[in-house]
Structure formats: structure tokens, C-alpha cells
Design an enzyme around this catalytic site. Structure first.
Site, short mmCIF file in Angstrom:
data_model
loop_
_atom_site.label_atom_id
_atom_site.label_comp_id
_atom_site.label_asym_id
_atom_site.label_seq_id
_atom_site.Cartn_x
_atom_site.Cartn_y
_atom_site.Cartn_z
N LYS A 1 54.31 63.76 194.69
CA LYS A 1 54.89 65.01 195.17
C LYS A 1 56.34 65.15 194.70
CE LYS A 1 55.42 67.61 199.53
NZ LYS A 1 55.25 67.49 201.00
N CYS B 1 51.35 70.47 199.29
CA CYS B 1 51.98 71.18 200.41
C CYS B 1 53.18 72.02 199.99
CB CYS B 1 52.34 70.17 201.50
SG CYS B 1 52.57 70.88 203.16
N GLU C 1 46.92 66.04 203.13
CA GLU C 1 48.10 65.25 202.80
C GLU C 1 48.36 64.16 203.85
OE1 GLU C 1 52.89 66.15 202.00
OE2 GLU C 1 51.66 67.58 203.11
#
Length: 270
Positions: free
Chosen positions: A111, A146, A40
Site C-alpha cells: 500500500k 483502501c 484489508e
């Protein structure tokens, strides 16, 4: 399917252009991989919050262009991890992209769960608002990023959408490494997917990153787990493992979707 997990450091004193060059040299050494995965926000460094604004790129900026070149040179799918994307309206996103061996964009994920605990990501970035599954030569592929690992409803949506492989780029701190191990294993088993998770390493903004990139199959078997050093970790996976696991142990088919599952008080008769 042969997977190459590329663990990366993002030192604060390294210009982004130099980092792309360095990372490109490492990525190109993954010859023979079917899927190459990066962490990321490696180009800026996840914890380099003050640089988000200046290092943000349009979608088709230098990070995507570099990753496309790696994919075509390797003849492999490349998941570039994610980068700070600036859209036409000036909003910033944490955007993950999968590229085909032909250099074409196959999957994009912004995200959804931006992080706010001892992090400025939630302050600086706009959350994404959708999920999707891409049909690829590798099979049905999706991605989360994540912190998304902590939200099972997102993952169930991917399973319902047909995902069999889920890629997870991350910048997960070493302080919560056991959470990383727990959630990557748990999501693979819950959704009966092949989970491919690539984490960052090194120190960013005073935070030690956890590394331990890993691949977990739908039975919860950890097929590989890296350490805390930068470099490539290889894993050979069975392309049929997801379909066989779902056929043998059809937990997703046994769900009771006809019930509202509304919480009741302990004394409420059922």
C-alpha cells in the site's frame, strides 16, 4: 468470471490463528468462484494498531500459506486482501497478494498511501513505492488498497500499465460509506476497468466498518453490492466488458499527453 467477495469481521478477542481457521472455512465455501477476494488486514484487524508489531509476519508467513491452500483447494485465484508484512530489515508494510489456482504468487502490492486521519497506519507502516500489473488467466490484474482510492494518479498509472481488473481490499469506515461508493464507481469509469472491492464489516477499535463490498464495471454499472453482514457475496462478470468499453468509448486514447497542463493565472493568454 465468477467473483466471491468475502466480507469479514475481525473481533478484538479472537486470536489471529483462530481467525485464519474461521476465515479459511468461509473461503473454502466459495467453491465455483474464479476469483475470491478478502478485505484489508483482516488477520490482525485494521484498527488494532497496538497489535501490528506483534502480529506482523514475514512475506511467506501463516496468512500467505493459508491463502495458498485455499486457492489450490478451490482451484481459484485468491486475493488474500492484505496483511501486516515485516521485511528483512524490520519494516512493516500493508501488503496485498494475489494467488493463482496453482498456489503461486501472481501479484504483490504494498500500500502506497498509508492512512493518517484518525489512524496510526501512517505512523506504524512504511509506504510502498511501486505499482505493477500481473498477466493472469483472468486477464491483466492490479490492486490498490483502501485509501488509495482517493488518488486518481495512481489509478491512471495502472490503466497505463494495461490493467483491466483492479482489486481493492479495504477497511473503509461506515462514516464515509458514500465516499466509498463514489470513489469505487468513479475509478472504474475513469480508468475503464472492472473494479472488485471487498470491505471489512463489524467494529474494530470503536470504529464501525462500512461493508458494502461491490463490483463496478467500466460503464459505472454496479454489478453487485453487499450489505453490512459478514459472508460471501457473489457476482458474475463479463470478461470482455473492459475491452469492449475501451473500443466503443476510447476516452483513454483521447488524452492530450502532449500538453504540460501547467496552471496559469486567469489573465494569462493561452
Amino acid at each position: 468470471m465468477r467473483v466471491a467477495l468475502v466480507q469479514l469481521e475481525s473481533p478484538a478477542d479472537e486470536p489471529a490463528a483462530d481467525r485464519r481457521t474461521r476465515v479459511g472455512e468461509l473461503a473454502r465455501s466459495a467453491a465455483g468462484a474464479d476469483l475470491v477476494v478478502l478485505p484489508e488486514l483482516w488477520a490482525v484487524g485494521y484498527f488494532a494498531f497496538d497489535a501490528y508489531e506483534t502480529e506482523a509476519e514475514p512475506f511467506d508467513g501463516p496468512t500467505l500459506a493459508a491463502a495458498k491452500s485455499w486457492a489450490t483447494e478451490l482451484g481459484a485465484h485468491v486475493h488474500l486482501g492484505s496483511f501486516v508484512e515485516r521485511d528483512a530489515g524490520g519494516r512493516l508494510f500493508n501488503t496485498a497478494v494475489l494467488i493463482s489456482p496453482a498456489g503461486e504468487v501472481e501479484h504483490v502490492y504494498r500500500k502506497i498511501h498509508v492512512f493518517g486521519y484518525r489512524s496510526r497506519e501512517a505512523e506504524l507502516l512504511t509506504p510502498g513505492d511501486g505499482i505493477s500489473v500481473a498477466t493472469t488467466e483472468l486477464g491483466p490484474v492490479a490492486a490498490t488498497t483502501c485509501y488509495d482510492l482517493r488518488f486518481p494518479e495512481l489509478w491512471r498509472g495502472l490503466a497505463d500499465g494495461g490493467a483491466q481488473i483492479v482489486v481493492v481490499p479495504a477497511a473503509w469506515p461506515a462514516a464515509r460509506r458514500e465516499h466509498w461508493r463514489l470513489f469505487t464507481s468513479c475509478r472504474a469509469v475513469e480508468e475503464q476497468v472492472l473494479l472488485v472491492a471487498c470491505n471489512a464489516v463489524g467494529v474494530q477499535g470503536g470504529v464501525e466498518l462500512g461493508g458494502h463490498s461491490r463490483v463496478v464495471d467500466p460503464w459505472g454499472t454496479v454489478l453487485v453490492e453487499a450489505g453490512t453482514e459478514p459472508g460471501i457475496t457473489w457476482c458474475d462478470t463479463d470478461p470482455g466488458v473492459v475491452e469492449r468499453a475501451r473500443a466503443e468509448f476510447p476516452v483513454l486514447a483521447d488524452r492530450r499527453t502532449d500538453l504540460p497542463f501547467t496552471a496559469r493565472t486567469a489573465r494569462t493568454p493561452v
